[in-house]
Motif scaffolding. Structure first.
Motif, short mmCIF file in Angstrom:
data_model
loop_
_atom_site.label_atom_id
_atom_site.label_comp_id
_atom_site.label_asym_id
_atom_site.label_seq_id
_atom_site.Cartn_x
_atom_site.Cartn_y
_atom_site.Cartn_z
N ALA A 30 43.91 46.72 47.09
CA ALA A 30 42.85 45.72 47.00
C ALA A 30 42.67 44.97 48.31
O ALA A 30 41.56 44.80 48.81
N ARG A 31 43.80 44.55 48.90
CA ARG A 31 43.72 43.75 50.13
C ARG A 31 43.16 44.57 51.31
O ARG A 31 42.23 44.14 51.99
N ASN A 32 43.74 45.75 51.52
CA ASN A 32 43.34 46.56 52.67
C ASN A 32 41.89 47.01 52.59
O ASN A 32 41.14 46.97 53.57
N THR A 33 41.49 47.44 51.42
CA THR A 33 40.15 47.99 51.31
C THR A 33 39.07 46.92 51.21
O THR A 33 37.94 47.14 51.61
N THR A 34 39.44 45.75 50.68
CA THR A 34 38.51 44.63 50.72
C THR A 34 38.18 44.27 52.17
O THR A 34 37.02 44.09 52.54
N VAL A 116 38.55 36.25 51.19
CA VAL A 116 39.31 36.65 50.01
C VAL A 116 40.80 36.45 50.28
O VAL A 116 41.34 36.97 51.26
N ASP A 117 41.46 35.71 49.40
CA ASP A 117 42.89 35.45 49.50
C ASP A 117 43.58 36.06 48.29
O ASP A 117 43.35 35.64 47.15
N PHE A 118 44.42 37.08 48.53
CA PHE A 118 45.13 37.73 47.43
C PHE A 118 46.45 37.03 47.17
O PHE A 118 47.18 36.69 48.10
N LYS A 119 46.78 36.84 45.89
CA LYS A 119 48.00 36.16 45.49
C LYS A 119 49.14 37.17 45.33
O LYS A 119 48.90 38.37 45.16
N PRO A 120 50.41 36.70 45.38
CA PRO A 120 51.54 37.62 45.18
C PRO A 120 51.44 38.34 43.84
O PRO A 120 51.09 37.74 42.82
N LEU A 121 51.72 39.63 43.87
CA LEU A 121 51.59 40.46 42.67
C LEU A 121 52.81 40.30 41.77
O LEU A 121 53.96 40.39 42.23
N ARG A 122 52.56 40.09 40.49
CA ARG A 122 53.63 40.08 39.50
C ARG A 122 53.67 41.46 38.85
O ARG A 122 52.81 41.80 38.04
N VAL A 132 45.81 42.07 39.43
CA VAL A 132 45.84 41.62 40.82
C VAL A 132 44.97 40.38 40.92
O VAL A 132 43.78 40.42 40.63
N ASN A 133 45.59 39.27 41.32
CA ASN A 133 44.89 37.99 41.38
C ASN A 133 44.40 37.69 42.79
O ASN A 133 45.10 37.96 43.77
N SER A 134 43.23 37.11 42.88
CA SER A 134 42.70 36.70 44.19
C SER A 134 41.81 35.48 44.03
O SER A 134 41.42 35.12 42.91
N GLU A 135 41.51 34.88 45.16
CA GLU A 135 40.59 33.74 45.19
C GLU A 135 39.55 34.01 46.28
O GLU A 135 39.89 34.34 47.41
N VAL A 136 38.29 33.89 45.90
CA VAL A 136 37.19 34.16 46.81
C VAL A 136 36.48 32.85 47.11
O VAL A 136 36.20 32.05 46.21
N SER A 137 36.22 32.62 48.40
CA SER A 137 35.56 31.37 48.77
C SER A 137 34.59 31.60 49.92
O SER A 137 34.67 32.60 50.63
N ASP A 147 40.41 38.12 39.00
CA ASP A 147 41.53 38.94 38.55
C ASP A 147 41.05 40.37 38.31
O ASP A 147 40.12 40.60 37.55
N TYR A 148 41.71 41.32 38.99
CA TYR A 148 41.40 42.74 38.80
C TYR A 148 42.41 43.34 37.82
O TYR A 148 43.62 43.30 38.09
#
Length: 200
Positions: A30-34, A116-122, A132-137, A147-148
């Motif tokens: 998610a992070r790399n391809t975003t 886009v800020d991705f949160k630590p994966l649980r 996969v959690n993230s915050e978009v601003s 949340d994906y």
């Protein structure tokens, strides 16, 4: 409702393909391809100006390979899925996919405005279904939580739902689809989706 749907599709347009041959973690994917898609849009004036051919090319090559349209459609159609024939199910997947493509394309040109800020994966060892959690601003607007929902397939992780501030993409469509099935059955839903996809 249309405003909610557009918000749901913006993050989908951010999740694009990866050239990696090995299966990488869902959060890394998610992070790399975003970041890859954001860079493509930032560097291409045609995409930012809405040139359809380039936008659809990015959607087809960078986004679609990473979604499980079969599962998304099944979840959206819900209990009515089992009443559909195999041929109707195939039509539903095709029409729903086409509808999502149109909406991805409509959102893609604005991707460069967002951070886009991705949160630590649980994720526990052996998990095959994760969030996969993230915050978009973007400047001047409050952040949006995204949340994906992703599943591990044989060759890669795939997205099968997206939740924006707790609102699920498949749930939004499920309510609409159930209404269409009540009015015209499975064929009525297919016809409604087909009409939407034919609009210019």
């Amino acid at each position: 409702m249309q405003k909610i749907i557009r918000l749901l599709f913006l993050p989908l347009a951010l999740l694009a393909s990866s050239a990696a041959l090995a299966i990488i973690g869902p959060d890394t994917l998610a992070r790399n391809t975003t970041n890859e898609v954001i860079q493509i849009v930032k560097q291409d004036d045609d995409i930012r100006n809405g040139r359809a051919s380039k936008i659809y090319s990015v959607v087809e090559t960078k986004i679609l390979p990473h979604f499980d349209f079969q599962r998304m459609t099944k979840l959206a159609v819900a209990r009515n899925w089992n009443t559909a024939t195999p041929e109707q199910q195939d039509r539903l997947v095709d029409e729903f996919r086409a509808l999502l493509v149109r909406t991805y394309a409509a959102s893609l040109s604005s991707v460069a405005e967002y951070k886009v800020d991705f949160k630590p994966l649980r994720m526990a060892a052996g998990d095959t279904d994760v969030v996969v959690n993230s915050e978009v601003s973007k400047p001047g607007a409050p952040p949006i939580t995204i949340d994906y929902r992703m599943e591990k397939m044989s060759d890669a992780w795939k997205v099968y739902d997206v939740m924006v501030d707790g609102v699920s993409l498949v749930t939004v469509y499920r309510n609409s689809f159930n209404s269409e099935v009540r009015k015209g059955g499975i064929d009525g839903l297919i016809e409604t989706l087909s009409r939407r996809n034919q609009r210019k």
